[in-house]
Every structure is written in structure tokens, then in C-alpha cells.
Design a protein around this motif. Structure first.
Motif, mmCIF file in Angstrom:
data_model
loop_
_atom_site.group_PDB
_atom_site.id
_atom_site.type_symbol
_atom_site.label_atom_id
_atom_site.label_comp_id
_atom_site.label_asym_id
_atom_site.label_seq_id
_atom_site.Cartn_x
_atom_site.Cartn_y
_atom_site.Cartn_z
ATOM 1 N N MET A 1 44.352 -3.341 34.573
ATOM 2 C CA MET A 1 43.710 -4.152 33.370
ATOM 3 C C MET A 1 45.013 -4.031 32.471
ATOM 4 O O MET A 1 45.680 -2.914 32.144
ATOM 5 C CB MET A 1 42.802 -2.858 32.902
ATOM 6 N N LYS A 2 45.148 -5.079 31.898
ATOM 7 C CA LYS A 2 46.154 -5.260 30.866
ATOM 8 C C LYS A 2 45.602 -5.497 29.519
ATOM 9 O O LYS A 2 45.130 -6.606 29.441
ATOM 10 C CB LYS A 2 47.355 -6.279 31.386
ATOM 11 N N ILE A 3 45.981 -4.492 28.497
ATOM 12 C CA ILE A 3 45.139 -4.736 27.195
ATOM 13 C C ILE A 3 46.181 -5.046 26.210
ATOM 14 O O ILE A 3 47.265 -4.422 25.986
ATOM 15 C CB ILE A 3 44.400 -3.498 26.991
ATOM 16 N N LEU A 4 46.168 -5.968 25.197
ATOM 17 C CA LEU A 4 46.893 -6.051 24.058
ATOM 18 C C LEU A 4 46.076 -5.973 22.659
ATOM 19 O O LEU A 4 45.134 -6.232 22.553
ATOM 20 C CB LEU A 4 47.517 -7.459 24.120
ATOM 21 N N MET A 5 46.743 -5.144 21.779
ATOM 22 C CA MET A 5 46.098 -4.496 20.533
ATOM 23 C C MET A 5 46.677 -5.692 19.741
ATOM 24 O O MET A 5 47.994 -5.717 19.568
ATOM 25 C CB MET A 5 46.350 -3.209 20.159
ATOM 26 N N PHE A 71 52.783 -11.761 18.185
ATOM 27 C CA PHE A 71 51.917 -12.154 18.904
ATOM 28 C C PHE A 71 52.641 -13.659 19.601
ATOM 29 O O PHE A 71 52.934 -14.247 18.689
ATOM 30 C CB PHE A 71 50.538 -12.454 18.685
ATOM 31 N N GLN A 72 52.520 -13.888 20.948
ATOM 32 C CA GLN A 72 53.113 -14.940 21.414
ATOM 33 C C GLN A 72 51.990 -15.829 22.346
ATOM 34 O O GLN A 72 51.182 -15.013 23.036
ATOM 35 C CB GLN A 72 54.091 -14.896 22.493
ATOM 36 N N ILE A 73 52.122 -16.958 22.335
ATOM 37 C CA ILE A 73 51.164 -17.982 23.114
ATOM 38 C C ILE A 73 50.986 -17.277 24.829
ATOM 39 O O ILE A 73 49.933 -17.213 25.303
ATOM 40 C CB ILE A 73 51.228 -19.376 23.197
ATOM 41 N N ALA A 74 52.244 -17.022 24.991
ATOM 42 C CA ALA A 74 52.357 -16.090 26.481
ATOM 43 C C ALA A 74 51.304 -15.063 26.834
ATOM 44 O O ALA A 74 51.097 -14.624 27.746
ATOM 45 C CB ALA A 74 53.656 -16.188 26.978
ATOM 46 N N PHE A 76 48.536 -14.582 26.162
ATOM 47 C CA PHE A 76 46.947 -15.208 26.706
ATOM 48 C C PHE A 76 47.174 -14.934 28.171
ATOM 49 O O PHE A 76 46.109 -14.589 28.651
ATOM 50 C CB PHE A 76 46.708 -16.589 26.460
ATOM 51 N N GLU A 77 48.200 -15.223 28.888
ATOM 52 C CA GLU A 77 48.458 -15.112 30.238
ATOM 53 C C GLU A 77 48.693 -13.691 30.847
ATOM 54 O O GLU A 77 48.346 -13.454 31.664
ATOM 55 C CB GLU A 77 49.357 -16.301 30.764
ATOM 56 N N ARG A 78 49.678 -13.202 30.109
ATOM 57 C CA ARG A 78 50.147 -11.715 30.291
ATOM 58 C C ARG A 78 49.102 -10.455 30.053
ATOM 59 O O ARG A 78 49.117 -9.486 31.002
ATOM 60 C CB ARG A 78 51.284 -11.403 29.559
ATOM 61 N N PHE A 79 47.917 -10.818 29.369
ATOM 62 C CA PHE A 79 47.023 -9.613 29.261
ATOM 63 C C PHE A 79 45.726 -10.061 29.952
ATOM 64 O O PHE A 79 45.194 -11.478 29.507
ATOM 65 C CB PHE A 79 46.921 -9.369 27.543
ATOM 66 N N ASP A 80 44.731 -9.406 30.184
ATOM 67 C CA ASP A 80 43.303 -9.512 30.672
ATOM 68 C C ASP A 80 42.297 -9.345 29.344
ATOM 69 O O ASP A 80 41.334 -10.147 29.266
ATOM 70 C CB ASP A 80 42.861 -8.436 31.457
ATOM 71 N N LYS A 81 42.802 -8.792 28.152
ATOM 72 C CA LYS A 81 41.973 -8.260 27.178
ATOM 73 C C LYS A 81 42.722 -8.267 25.991
ATOM 74 O O LYS A 81 43.799 -7.797 25.895
ATOM 75 C CB LYS A 81 41.366 -6.935 27.535
ATOM 76 N N VAL A 93 44.545 -15.692 16.244
ATOM 77 C CA VAL A 93 44.699 -15.890 17.670
ATOM 78 C C VAL A 93 43.745 -16.905 18.115
ATOM 79 O O VAL A 93 44.459 -17.479 19.066
ATOM 80 C CB VAL A 93 44.355 -14.367 18.217
ATOM 81 N N LEU A 94 42.584 -16.929 18.072
ATOM 82 C CA LEU A 94 41.809 -18.089 18.501
ATOM 83 C C LEU A 94 42.490 -19.312 18.244
ATOM 84 O O LEU A 94 42.249 -20.527 19.202
ATOM 85 C CB LEU A 94 40.536 -18.125 18.126
ATOM 86 N N ARG A 95 43.023 -19.604 17.405
ATOM 87 C CA ARG A 95 43.768 -21.110 16.961
ATOM 88 C C ARG A 95 44.632 -21.393 17.877
ATOM 89 O O ARG A 95 45.098 -22.590 18.144
ATOM 90 C CB ARG A 95 44.377 -20.984 15.348
ATOM 91 N N LEU A 96 45.587 -20.250 18.633
ATOM 92 C CA LEU A 96 46.533 -20.466 19.498
ATOM 93 C C LEU A 96 45.992 -20.798 20.680
ATOM 94 O O LEU A 96 46.896 -21.149 21.684
ATOM 95 C CB LEU A 96 47.433 -19.270 19.299
ATOM 96 N N ALA A 97 44.663 -20.445 21.161
ATOM 97 C CA ALA A 97 44.413 -20.629 22.331
ATOM 98 C C ALA A 97 44.050 -21.703 22.734
ATOM 99 O O ALA A 97 43.767 -22.731 21.865
ATOM 100 C CB ALA A 97 42.939 -19.759 22.456
ATOM 101 N N THR A 98 44.126 -22.414 24.275
ATOM 102 C CA THR A 98 44.042 -23.613 24.563
ATOM 103 C C THR A 98 43.047 -23.794 25.623
ATOM 104 O O THR A 98 42.957 -24.918 26.494
ATOM 105 C CB THR A 98 45.687 -24.122 25.145
ATOM 106 N N SER A 99 42.431 -22.806 25.837
ATOM 107 C CA SER A 99 41.254 -22.889 26.992
ATOM 108 C C SER A 99 40.033 -21.798 26.789
ATOM 109 O O SER A 99 40.318 -20.995 25.940
ATOM 110 C CB SER A 99 41.618 -22.799 28.512
ATOM 111 N N GLU A 100 39.120 -21.865 27.332
ATOM 112 C CA GLU A 100 37.892 -21.156 27.296
ATOM 113 C C GLU A 100 38.266 -19.746 27.690
ATOM 114 O O GLU A 100 37.656 -18.564 27.256
ATOM 115 C CB GLU A 100 36.679 -21.720 27.783
#
Ligand code: 4NP
Length: 150
Positions: A1-5, A71-74, A76-81, A93-100
Motif C-alpha cells: 500500500m502506498k499512501i500520500l498525506m 503535490f504533483q499530478i503524477a 495520482f499514479e504513484r499512490f494507492d490512497k 486535489v480533485l481539481r487536478l484529477a483526470t479520471s474516476e
């Protein structure tokens, strides 16, 4: 599990959350990766706020090796949570997301102990006395999360 706070500055709340979650994972034999970041870049490269370092140290958690980053857009792919500290961090953070799938990784930290109530970890930056309270709520939230994997 990879978690970002994630919080705003990555010097007060999310460094505490990172340190607490890392320690609880290690204590329970969970090989998790835990990191933290801020939605803002003002404090990039800095140590955590001295009040966060002191509060954590008092509680037996060492966060003095951390450095702030944005925080970087990348991420989203580096972390599970991705645990956000407050509802503003959540929108930022949600504003930067590009997928569900990316949006689905983002969750309020305090939803772990107050599901569905959308509670925010108060920003202690302007409140010298707020750090202990913040530590305790993060400690409870991290315990609740870890207990789901034991
Ligand atoms: P944090 O606290 O988001 O918990 O790291 C803050 C730190 C710095 C600032 C705001 C909040 N600031 O405005 O510089």
C-alpha cells in the motif's frame, strides 16, 4: 500500500500524518510506503514546522527527516490512497484529477473515524495550542485505517 498525506503547506498537518502512519505501519509489520505533500509550494524544501516536530517528538514520533514538497499530478499514479486533511485540500486535489480512478483515491483523513461527516483537521499554523489536538485526531484516524489491515 502506498499512501500520500496532503495538506496546504506540508509543514504542519500532513508531516504529522505521515510520521504517525509510518510508525503504525512499521509497528504492525505492514510494508507500506507513506509520503506527504502540500497543495501549495510556499514551503517546498523546508523542514516540518518546529511545533509539529516538537509535538511529534513528545509523543514518540520522529518527523525531523521530512522535507516539504508540492503535490504533483503524477502522485495520482504513484499512490494507492491520497488522504487529504481538509475539505479545501479535497477540492484542490480533485481539481487536478483526470479520471474516476484518480478521484476515487482521494479521501478525507477524518472520514476514518467520522465516516461521511466530512470533518476537517483544523489548520494549527496560527494556533500554538492546536498541535497536540491535531496529533491526537491524526493518531486516531491512522489507527482506524491500519486496523482494517490487521
Ligand atoms: P499545513 O499548515 O497545511 O498543515 O502545513 C499550514 C502551513 C503554512 C501555511 C498554511 C497552513 N501558510 O499559509 O504558510
Amino acid at each position: 500500500m502506498k499512501i500520500l498525506m496532503v495538506c496546504l503547506g506540508n509543514i504542519c498537518r500532513s508531516p504529522l500524518a505521515e510520521g504517525i502512519m509510518k510508525q503504525k505501519a512499521a509497528e504492525n509489520g505492514l510494508e507500506w510506503t507513506v509520503d506527504s505533500a502540500g497543495t501549495g509550494a510556499w514551503h517546498a524544501g523546508e523542514l516540518p514546522d518546529r511545533r509539529s516536530i516538537a509535538t511529534a517528538r513528545k509523543k514518540g514520533v520522529d518527523i525531523s527527516d521530512q522535507r516539504a514538497r508540492q503535490f504533483q499530478i503524477a502522485d495520482f499514479e504513484r499512490f494507492d490512497k491520497i488522504f487529504v486533511m481538509d475539505t479545501q485540500n479535497m477540492s484542490d486535489v480533485l481539481r487536478l484529477a483526470t479520471s474516476e480512478a484518480q478521484r476515487g483515491k482521494v479521501e478525507l483523513m477524518l472520514d476514518q473515524i467520522h465516516p461521511g461527516l466530512r470533518r476537517s483537521v483544523p489548520d494549527p499554523y496560527y494556533d500554538d495550542n492546536g498541535f497536540e489536538e491535531v496529533f491526537d485526531m491524526l493518531d486516531q484516524a491512522c489507527s482506524a485505517f491500519v486496523s482494517r489491515y490487521l
